[in-house]
Write an enzyme that holds these catalytic residues in place. Structure first.
Site, PDB file in Angstrom:
ATOM      1  N   ASP A  41       0.824  -1.213   0.000  1.00 19.24           N
ATOM      2  CA  ASP A  41       0.000   0.000   0.000  1.00 19.24           C
ATOM      3  C   ASP A  41       0.859   1.265   0.000  1.00 19.24           C
ATOM      4  O   ASP A  41       1.827   1.359   0.753  1.00 19.24           O
ATOM      5  CB  ASP A  41      -0.884   0.035   1.238  1.00 19.24           C
ATOM      6  CG  ASP A  41      -1.870  -1.113   1.313  1.00 19.24           C
ATOM      7  OD1 ASP A  41      -1.473  -2.249   1.022  1.00 19.24           O
ATOM      8  OD2 ASP A  41      -3.023  -0.876   1.683  1.00 19.24           O
ATOM      9  N   ASP A  74      -3.842  -0.202  -3.717  1.00 16.51           N
ATOM     10  CA  ASP A  74      -4.100   0.877  -2.752  1.00 16.51           C
ATOM     11  C   ASP A  74      -3.099   2.019  -2.940  1.00 16.51           C
ATOM     12  O   ASP A  74      -2.315   2.348  -2.048  1.00 16.51           O
ATOM     13  CB  ASP A  74      -4.078   0.350  -1.311  1.00 16.51           C
ATOM     14  CG  ASP A  74      -5.425  -0.227  -0.898  1.00 16.51           C
ATOM     15  OD1 ASP A  74      -6.243  -0.495  -1.797  1.00 16.51           O
ATOM     16  OD2 ASP A  74      -5.655  -0.416   0.316  1.00 16.51           O
ATOM     17  N   ASN A 106      -8.281  -2.729  -2.877  1.00 16.42           N
ATOM     18  CA  ASN A 106      -9.677  -2.444  -2.565  1.00 16.42           C
ATOM     19  C   ASN A 106     -10.014  -0.956  -2.678  1.00 16.42           C
ATOM     20  O   ASN A 106     -11.182  -0.591  -2.843  1.00 16.42           O
ATOM     21  CB  ASN A 106     -10.032  -2.953  -1.164  1.00 16.42           C
ATOM     22  CG  ASN A 106      -9.225  -2.297  -0.067  1.00 16.42           C
ATOM     23  OD1 ASN A 106      -8.000  -2.395  -0.045  1.00 16.42           O
ATOM     24  ND2 ASN A 106      -9.894  -1.622   0.855  1.00 16.42           N
ATOM     25  N   HIS A 107      -9.003  -0.077  -2.624  1.00 14.78           N
ATOM     26  CA  HIS A 107      -9.261   1.355  -2.804  1.00 14.78           C
ATOM     27  C   HIS A 107      -9.290   1.762  -4.269  1.00 14.78           C
ATOM     28  O   HIS A 107      -9.600   2.921  -4.553  1.00 14.78           O
ATOM     29  CB  HIS A 107      -8.210   2.179  -2.048  1.00 14.78           C
ATOM     30  CG  HIS A 107      -8.493   2.277  -0.580  1.00 14.78           C
ATOM     31  ND1 HIS A 107      -9.055   3.378   0.011  1.00 14.78           N
ATOM     32  CD2 HIS A 107      -8.313   1.367   0.410  1.00 14.78           C
ATOM     33  CE1 HIS A 107      -9.195   3.163   1.309  1.00 14.78           C
ATOM     34  NE2 HIS A 107      -8.741   1.948   1.577  1.00 14.78           N
ATOM     35  N   HIS A 167      -3.635  -8.213  -3.456  1.00 12.62           N
ATOM     36  CA  HIS A 167      -3.712  -7.146  -2.458  1.00 12.62           C
ATOM     37  C   HIS A 167      -4.169  -7.661  -1.098  1.00 12.62           C
ATOM     38  O   HIS A 167      -3.568  -7.358  -0.068  1.00 12.62           O
ATOM     39  CB  HIS A 167      -4.663  -6.049  -2.920  1.00 12.62           C
ATOM     40  CG  HIS A 167      -4.779  -4.940  -1.926  1.00 12.62           C
ATOM     41  ND1 HIS A 167      -3.776  -4.012  -1.735  1.00 12.62           N
ATOM     42  CD2 HIS A 167      -5.754  -4.630  -1.016  1.00 12.62           C
ATOM     43  CE1 HIS A 167      -4.134  -3.176  -0.773  1.00 12.62           C
ATOM     44  NE2 HIS A 167      -5.324  -3.527  -0.323  1.00 12.62           N
TER      45      HIS A 167
END
Length: 419
Positions: A41, A74, A106-107, A167
């Site tokens: 991330d 991310d 997920n972002h 991820h």
């Protein structure tokens, strides 16, 4: 409206248009070969991205660099430089499409990076950053353009046939044929703009969407007592997220021929954590995340070894600012429950090797000019006894023997390995 960034919008728009063609030509499951750097991330932290890229590329230029780069997602949200980070990564991909690979996190989904209600002080979502930079109309247009790129990002990668990278974690499974990878390898593998379920969606389509969501959202379980017979259980994140334990991991590895899972998705105090008998490695590449005093890290894969490179957090600095790059000590190397410290006198950063053999994980150093301490740090000792951070989450490695200090032929001290 910040007029200074109008030219930036045009450049970012061009990058998105260029990269769209490249990404749609890539499969959803990448098959890559080492040597390769793997980063977790970033969350809008341009300072850490710049630090690692400047140290890990030859002459600071990808065209002279033999190693590839794999980013685990991310890239945006929360940090102050989401737009700068994603623009830099897209430029890297445009210039070196065969050496730079960007997975989806997920972002990288509009329902997450457009959640304005989640904004807290300086921690803001990508949609807010776009509107602040370009105004409501053009800002929302740029946000939609970015999400058009995000939906086409690959979901997972296999490195050297044995390292599975994504991820979050492995998707849920309840027996029978295991097609969790097959779904990503379909010629027309779905590229979902939204990962939350759609009402009335066909069963096959809904299952495909759930599997992709699991790759991006699931986490290793800390407490395995609440897992089902297949090794999956509820997640503290709530909703459709799941946690997975040792049984689920071994089933996934046995069915698909993998040995390790390298993932991101969770902040770790030193940027790295090894879990589940050294079969899961979590890497986080954004220091001072949301005001925490965490370090950042990346992983180097080459010649059958993993080298962990970490960077301590800057003291008293604002995380992720693209305008500042505070000087820091060179990376801390983390091994097992203790912390093996290796501060270099000169660049480049020291690296720690990790080789998995039949008798367990072997760690040994790279480089010279180091000052070494192999004693566990007071912080790691306290965390080991903390009920909130059990020992396994600190990376309990298989240790066949004792840690013995060694020296290089030149006499400079080296970090010892598990022999």
């Amino acid at each position: 409206i910040n007029a200074e960034y109008m030219g930036f919008a045009e450049l970012l728009q061009l990058l998105c248009s260029t990269i769209g063609t490249v990404l749609t030509s890539e499969p959803m499951l990448l098959h890559l070969s080492s040597p390769l750097f793997i980063m977790g991330d970033l969350h809008g932290n341009f300072d850490d991205l710049d630090f690692f890229i400047s140290h890990l590329t030859t002459f600071g230029d990808m065209k002279y660099t033999a190693n590839g780069f794999l980013f685990l997602g991310d890239y945006v949200d929360r940090g102050p430089a989401s737009l700068q980070v994603i623009a830099y990564l897209l430029a890297m991909k445009a210039l070196s499409p065969k050496n730079v690979f960007l997975l989806r996190g997920n972002h990288e989904e509009w329902t997450v990076n457009g959640d304005i209600k989640s904004d807290r002080g300086s921690l803001r979502c990508t949609k807010t950053r776009c509107i602040e930079t370009w105004g409501p109309q053009r800002g929302e247009q740029m946000w939609l353009t970015l999400n058009g790129v995000f939906k086409d990002l690959p979901i997972a990668a296999v490195v050297d046939g044995t390292l599975f990278c994504c991820h979050g974690g492995i998707p849920r499974y309840s027996g029978g044929p295991d097609d969790r990878l097959q779904i990503l390898q379909l010629p027309n593998a779905p590229r979902f703009n939204q990962l939350t379920p759609n009402q009335g969606e066909a069963e096959d389509r809904a299952r495909q969407r759930a599997i992709v969501r699991d790759y991006l959202w699931n986490d290793p379980a800390v407490d395995e007592s609440k897992l089902d017979a297949y090794g999956f259980g509820p997640s503290p994140r709530g909703g459709e997220c799941r946690t997975f334990g040792t049984r689920a991991l071994e089933t996934f590895f046995n069915n698909h021929g993998f040995e390790y899972l390298i993932r991101a998705h969770e902040m770790k105090p030193e940027g790295l954590r090894v879990a589940k008998n050294a079969r899961i490695i979590t890497v986080f590449s954004s220091s001072n995340y949301c005001g925490a005093s965490n370090g950042s890290a990346c992983i180097y894969v080459a010649r059958g070894k993993l080298r962990f490179i970490t960077r301590p957090p800057p003291c008293g600095s604002q995380p992720g600012s693209p305008a500042t790059s505070p000087s820091r000590d060179m990376p801390l190397m983390v091994s097992g429950q203790g912390r093996t410290v290796a501060r270099r006198v000169s660049n480049p950063p020291t690296q720690l090797n990790a080789t998995h053999t039949g008798s367990g994980m072997t760690l040994q150093p790279r480089g010279a000019d180091t000052v070494v301490s192999t004693a566990p740090s007071p912080q790691s000792q306290r965390r080991s006894s903390s009920p909130e951070a059990p020992a396994e989450r600190h990376g309990t490695l298989k240790q066949p023997g004792n840690v013995n200090p060694t020296r290089s032929p030149t006499g400079s001290p080296l970090v010892s390995g598990f022999q």
